[in-house]
Each structure stands twice: as C-alpha cells, then as structure tokens.
Scaffold this active site. Structure first.
Site, PDB file in Angstrom:
ATOM      1  N   ASP A 194      24.153   2.767 -21.329  1.00 39.96           N
ATOM      2  CA  ASP A 194      25.123   3.012 -20.339  1.00 39.96           C
ATOM      3  C   ASP A 194      26.550   2.428 -20.962  1.00 39.96           C
ATOM      4  OD1 ASP A 194      25.965   3.007 -17.505  1.00 39.96           O
ATOM      5  OD2 ASP A 194      26.250   0.841 -17.490  1.00 39.96           O
ATOM      6  N   ARG A 195      26.367   1.835 -22.200  1.00 43.08           N
ATOM      7  CA  ARG A 195      27.819   1.222 -22.633  1.00 43.08           C
ATOM      8  C   ARG A 195      28.437   2.530 -23.307  1.00 43.08           C
ATOM      9  NH1 ARG A 195      29.221  -3.599 -20.951  1.00 43.08           N
ATOM     10  NH2 ARG A 195      27.227  -5.151 -20.952  1.00 43.08           N
ATOM     11  N   MET A 275      29.115   0.585 -11.069  1.00 50.49           N
ATOM     12  CA  MET A 275      30.354   1.257 -11.127  1.00 50.49           C
ATOM     13  C   MET A 275      31.130   1.697 -12.427  1.00 50.49           C
ATOM     14  SD  MET A 275      31.227   1.259  -7.780  1.00 50.49           S
ATOM     15  CE  MET A 275      32.833   1.680  -7.816  1.00 50.49           C
ATOM     16  N   ARG A 276      30.390   1.464 -13.469  1.00 50.70           N
ATOM     17  CA  ARG A 276      30.915   1.796 -14.794  1.00 50.70           C
ATOM     18  C   ARG A 276      31.126   3.603 -14.920  1.00 50.70           C
ATOM     19  NH1 ARG A 276      27.661  -0.892 -17.974  1.00 50.70           N
ATOM     20  NH2 ARG A 276      29.087  -2.328 -18.324  1.00 50.70           N
ATOM     21  N   ALA A 277      30.181   4.120 -14.204  1.00 48.58           N
ATOM     22  CA  ALA A 277      30.477   5.693 -14.174  1.00 48.58           C
ATOM     23  C   ALA A 277      31.736   6.102 -13.693  1.00 48.58           C
ATOM     24  CB  ALA A 277      29.243   6.121 -13.659  1.00 48.58           C
TER      25      ALA A 277
END
Length: 669
Positions: A194-195, A275-277
């Site tokens: 995910d990073r 919410m990173r996406a």
C-alpha cells in the site's frame, strides 16, 4: 553508464515509463512497484529514471543532503543556520540490497565511543544517501521483515530514527520509493504494498519486430556504450526538459470538484481500504495533467490514474490476482461525469438494460454450467474427463478457514518469520554473548558486569566505568523464523470419494494462507496412479502453489511410498541450498498405500527416513465415514510426527489442540 531510457519503450512498457515519469514530475505520488516476469528490463527502466530527474541543491559538506533553502533543523551535521555554501549535484539513485543489514539501511552508532566517551559517532546509512533522491529495491518481495518495517516507518514519517540503548539520532529521509519484483517468487506484504503509489505489470513483447529491435539496441550498447548513449542524448535531454516544465506547471493545475467526486466514487466502487488510494489518485491525475501541459484535470486523467493506483490495492488475500475491471471503472466514472446517461432501467438484464449482454447466471453456455462442468455419476461424483484411466476432473477447493498453528519443535536459526522459535536479531532478550562482527544490540547489564572486575587495573579514578571493546556484550534474542512447509498431497482415486478432495483442497489452501502470513517457503508434491511428482519446487510464492493445487486432478492408485521418497529428495536438495531453514512436512492423505510392490512396507520404510533425519511432520487425516482404519495415525507414528483430522486443523478446534499436546508428549516420552 546506464542504458538510455528509450530502450524500454520497445518492449511494450508504456505504463512503466509513464508511471516513472509521473513520479519524476510529482514525487508526492508515492513511488512505483514494478511487477513482471524475469528479463523484462524492469531494473533497466528504473535505473534510467535518475538521469531524467533535475539536479538538486545541497548544503556543501552535509552528509544528509540538506536543502540550503530549508535545511533540516535536526540534521546531525547541522546546524546549517544561516546556510553556508551549497552545491548542485544530480539526484541520486540508491539501491537497497535484499540481504542488507539494519545498520546498512538506517546507519550505525558507535556504541563503544558512546559508552566510553559520550560521543554520538554516527555513520549514515542508505536512507540518508537516498534523501531527496530515489531508493530502489530490486526483488522487494524478498526483503526481510525487519527491513520492511524500517522502510515503512521512514516512508511514513519522512525521517529515520536510530536508537541504541538510549542514544538517539534522527535525520530527514524523504525519497522516491521504487521496487521491482517477480510475482513467481512470492507476493509483497500488504503494509508495504500500500505504500507504493502506483503499480504496473510488465511482460516481454511477443512481437518479433520489437524483440529484434531490443536485441539490436542491446548489442549496439555492448559494442559502444558511450556512442550509444550519445546517440540518445538529445531525446533524453528533451524528456528531462519536459519533466522540469511539468514540475513548474504542477502548482497551477486545478483539480475540480467533479474530478474529486469521480476519484471518490471510483475508490468506493472498488471497495478500496482506507483513504490513501483517493489521495494517490488525486496526485496522479494532477501530475498527468501537468505532464500533458494542461492546467485542468480531465476525466481521462482520472481514468488513467485509477489504472495505475488501484490494482494492487484491491487484493484481499495472496490468492487474488491484481487487476482492475475496466468496464466497472468506466461505469463508476460515467455515473459522476455530469452527463445525461439516459433513462435508468430497473431491470439491467431486460431489453435494453444490458447492452445485449447475457446475465451472468449459472445456466446456459455463458454461465459455464452445462458446457464446463462434467456429468455427475450415480454417486454424485464427476465422471472421468477423458484423460488417464480413472482420472477425474479437478474439483474446486472448499472455502478456506483459519488454520491452527503448526510449528517445528526446538530452536532454529533460519530466516526471520512468524512460525517457529529461533535465535534472531529481533525479539525478546534471552541472554548475552560476545559480538560476532559489529555490535548491533547492546546487552548493557552484561557489558557492565564484564567490565566491573577490571576497573582498578585500568586505573579508574572518576565516577564512570572504563569500557574496552572486549567488555561489550551482544544481546542474544529469541524470535520467530520462517520454515519450508512442504505439502505432500494424496491425489489418488480414494481421495475423490464423497467430495473429499474439495475439503482437502480447502484445508491445504488454508495452510497456504497461513504460510503466507508467517513468511514461509512452500513446496508441493503430489502422488497418484503409479508415481509422484513435484508440482511446485520450494518457493516463496504461495499463490503459485494455490494455482497448482486448484488444477490438481485425482484418480488412480495410491503410491504413498513414491510421494514420501520424492518429498525426502526435495528436502535433501533444499538443505544444500538453504541449510538454516528448517522444514515442516505436511502429508495430506487417508493413509492408504496401494501402489507398487509391497506398498505398505515400502511406505513405512520411506516414512522412517524422515524420522531418522529429525524432520518435523504432520499428517492431515482425510479419512471420513463411520468406519475408520486409522492408517493416517500409523503413518504419523512412522514419521515421528502427529496426526490431525480435517476438523482438528481449524484454529477453533479444541480437539485439535488436545491432539497436538498429546502428540508432543508422545514424542517427548
């Protein structure tokens, strides 16, 4: 000298090229993960990126690349206020080797000087070198867990912290993270996955003309590297200039509410966690507009950003293939495009509702029921598929469950993981020893105890201890290691009775998921008919094992001895390759042995080979029905291991826990 960047365009890697350039335009996008088969120029493309990045200004003499316009107030080489002389240098690309030590990554403190002299002598690591540049990790999926944790912390905080027995050093570490990996060697931890802001899949072109051009350019580069680079210098300079122009335009790009709603709707439609996406998509769409020379984000930018930012964030478990349904993406974007989409049809499968496409039901040729499924026999089992005599078509695995923990007895020294006890660099402190090489984890009490008897002889006169290098003691720690879990699966005809194979595949799938979570290597040996085969050599890719398991047919006799002997041979070879990694053999069978001469006696002799070698083993007893022969339990005794039923394999099974305790007690006796 690196091969010029245009080399990658000839193998169909447009998405890779675009993803790297977007990060060059806006480093806030968050880096790139490149997935692909071996030999697809992944590393070549990444190394070419550094030549396209603008030069950076750094404080002269600062080992941490501080920006003279805004120096880091906590820089170990500081303070830099007021900033002195500065110099301009190319952006660095720092490569992190898979086998690097913790000190090599974050830097090292000289503990001896810190204790004896009170001096913070710090040697910067790779994170300091990569500050304001690129940190490249080849085979990032093979990176050790403790390095992954350090990398995650630095990427999240933009700083690196080094702590050693109360001595602390902090420095800025903001870098563009780029990783490459071959999925055949195992998947990436979800936290690190995910990073990465963007991900791309690359594959070698199947077009002969493109492959010919690749070979031509490679041979030309080998013959005259300087001349080849000079030939492409003009195009490389043009791309670099375009990157600089896009960076300058980036602050002026407007991301309107309509585009933001499209981004939010797309992430919601694909059920992306967190919410990173959304943030990455917004930054990517903005960078796409700047790269195109526009100041307005369009729907096409949002769509392209989704294709780069979402595929790797949709995986729920290691068996899910990454990817994005483009029809679903277009539908989500269209709903919030602000355009008139026509009347809604309450029945999407009715006339005019599905664009003429049949509904994905279970019947009919499109549903795959009549054409794809074999006819059922009188006993409810599939009929033969027309292959080997007695062979039945593969059945789907039952739903996986949370399996109970199977571990190897004793204490090992293998690669860090989460299964069995081991002496590791990380974990709880269990004692002290003299350091082998550089001291990394000081055992303070043992060090003081070693130095105390010699204080008078060393002429101590003040309150502090006189410490010498021979006094230093390394903390001995106990943690967990990853093992080689070798599955030996019975695929004979007896395993197909009463839908038994579906349950067996579900159980093995559950154990594979457990192996993924515990950082194990896995292998798969199957036996049926007259022989055994290595369906999957030991690998870190549990999804490859799951794919082989899913396509496994059943049928024929039960050559149990052949399966055990083949597994024993696999372990012998693997011990030569990785002697520190201990093995756990999981035999999935009902215990019958019907293949070959004297099958029962031969199987017993083969099983005793594992017991003689001290290999940990578990027999998953697949026998079902009211009458049980107990053959799996006898096999477990021959192996020197334990036997569990399919029901006892579940983590919430009390009976399984009792059986495991009894088995361990029997071995101890």
């Amino acid at each position: 000298m690196t091969t010029p960047f245009p080399f990658t365009a000839v193998v169909g890697q447009d998405d890779l090229r675009l993803a790297l350039l977007l990060n060059a335009v806006s480093p806030a996008v968050g880096g790139v993960l490149v997935r692909g088969e071996k030999g697809t120029a992944k590393s070549t493309a990444v190394r070419a990126l550094s030549a396209l990045l603008p030069a950076v200004d750094v404080v002269a003499g600062c080992r941490f690349s501080c920006d003279p316009a805004a120096p880091d107030p906590a820089c170990p080489d500081g303070p830099h206020n007021p900033p002195g002389a500065f110099e301009s240098r190319p952006a660095r690309m720092v490569e992190l080797p898979v086998g690097a030590s913790e000190d090599r990554l974050v830097g090292a403190l000289d503990i001896e000087r810190a204790l004896a002299e009170g001096v913070k002598a710090f040697e910067p690591g790779l994170l300091a070198d990569a500050h304001r540049g690129i940190l490249y990790v080849d085979e990032v999926n093979l990176l050790h867990d403790h390095l992954v944790d350090l990398l995650l912390d630095a990427a999240a905080m933009g700083a690196s912290y080094v702590e050693r027995e109360g001595v602390s050093v902090r420095h800025a570490a903001r870098f563009l993270l780029v990783g490459t990996m071959n999925p055949e060697e195992g998947e990436l931890r979800p936290q690190l996955l995910d990073r990465f802001g963007l991900t791309v899949e690359v594959a070698a072109s199947r077009e002969p003309d493109q492959r010919v051009e690749v070979v031509r350019r490679r041979l030309a580069y080998d013959d005259d590297p300087a001349g080849f680079a000079a030939r492409w210098a003009g195009e490389e300079a043009a791309v670099r200039q375009r990157v600089v122009a896009a960076r300058g335009l980036l602050p002026s790009v407007r991301l309107g509410d309509g585009a933001l709603r499209q981004i939010a709707a797309t992430c919601a439609a694909f059920e992306v966690d967190g919410m990173r996406a959304d943030i990455v998509m917004a930054r990517t769409a903005t960078a796409l507009a700047a790269w195109a020379g526009r100041t307005e984000v369009l729907a096409e930018d949002v769509r392209r950003a989704a294709l780069l930012a979402l595929p790797h964030r949709r995986r729920r478990n290691p068996f899910d293939a990454p990817g994005l349904d483009e029809d679903k993406l277009d539908q989500a974007l269209e709903e919030f495009s602000g355009e008139d989409d026509g009347d809604d049809d309450p029945d999407p499968g009715g006339p005019g509702g599905g664009g003429g496409q049949p509904a994905p039901d279970d019947g009919g040729p499109q549903g795959g029921d009549t054409a794809a499924r074999p006819e059922a026999g009188a006993d409810g089992e599939p009929q033969t598929s027309g292959g080997t005599s007695g062979e039945q078509a593969p059945v789907r695995a039952a739903e996986p469950f949370r399996a109970k923990v199977l571990s190897v007895p004793g204490i090992g020294e293998g690669a860090a993981g989460r299964r069995s006890r081991a002496r590791t660099e990380h974990g709880r402190t269990t004692g002290a020893r003299r350091p082998r090489g550089a001291l990394t984890k000081l055992h303070l009490a043992a060090t003081v105890q070693a130095a105390a008897p010699h204080q008078r002889a060393r002429g101590r006169s003040g309150p502090g201890l006189v410490i010498r290098r021979d006094d230093l003691r390394q903390a001995a720690r106990e943690g967990r290691e990853g093992n080689l879990v070798l599955f030996v699966v019975d695929a004979s005809g007896s395993m197909a009775a009463r839908q038994r194979m579906s349950a067996v595949k579900g159980a093995v799938l559950s154990l594979l998921l457990d192996a993924y979570q515990r950082r194990d290597k896995v292998g798969l040996v199957t036996f049926r008919g007259a022989a055994a085969e290595v369906a999957l050599p030991p690998t870190s890719s549990v999804d490859a094992a799951a794919a082989r398991l899913e396509s496994l047919p059943t049928g024929g006799r039960t050559p149990l001895a052949a399966g055990l002997l083949r597994a024993h041979d696999v372990l012998r070879v693997e011990r030569l390759r990785d002697p520190a990694r201990r093995a756990l053999v999981v035999v999935v069978t009902d215990g019958r042995a019907t293949g070959g001469p004297e099958p029962v006696a031969l199987a017993g002799r083969a099983a005793r080979l594992f017991a003689a070698d001290g290999v940990a083993s578990v027999v998953v007893d697949c026998e079902s029905g009211p009458v049980r022969l107990g053959l799996a339990g006898q096999l477990a005794d021959e192996l020197g291991g334990t036997a569990v039923t399919l029901d006892e394999l579940r983590a919430d099974s009390i009976a399984g826990l009792v059986k495991d305790v009894q088995g361990r007690s029997r071995r101890a006796a």
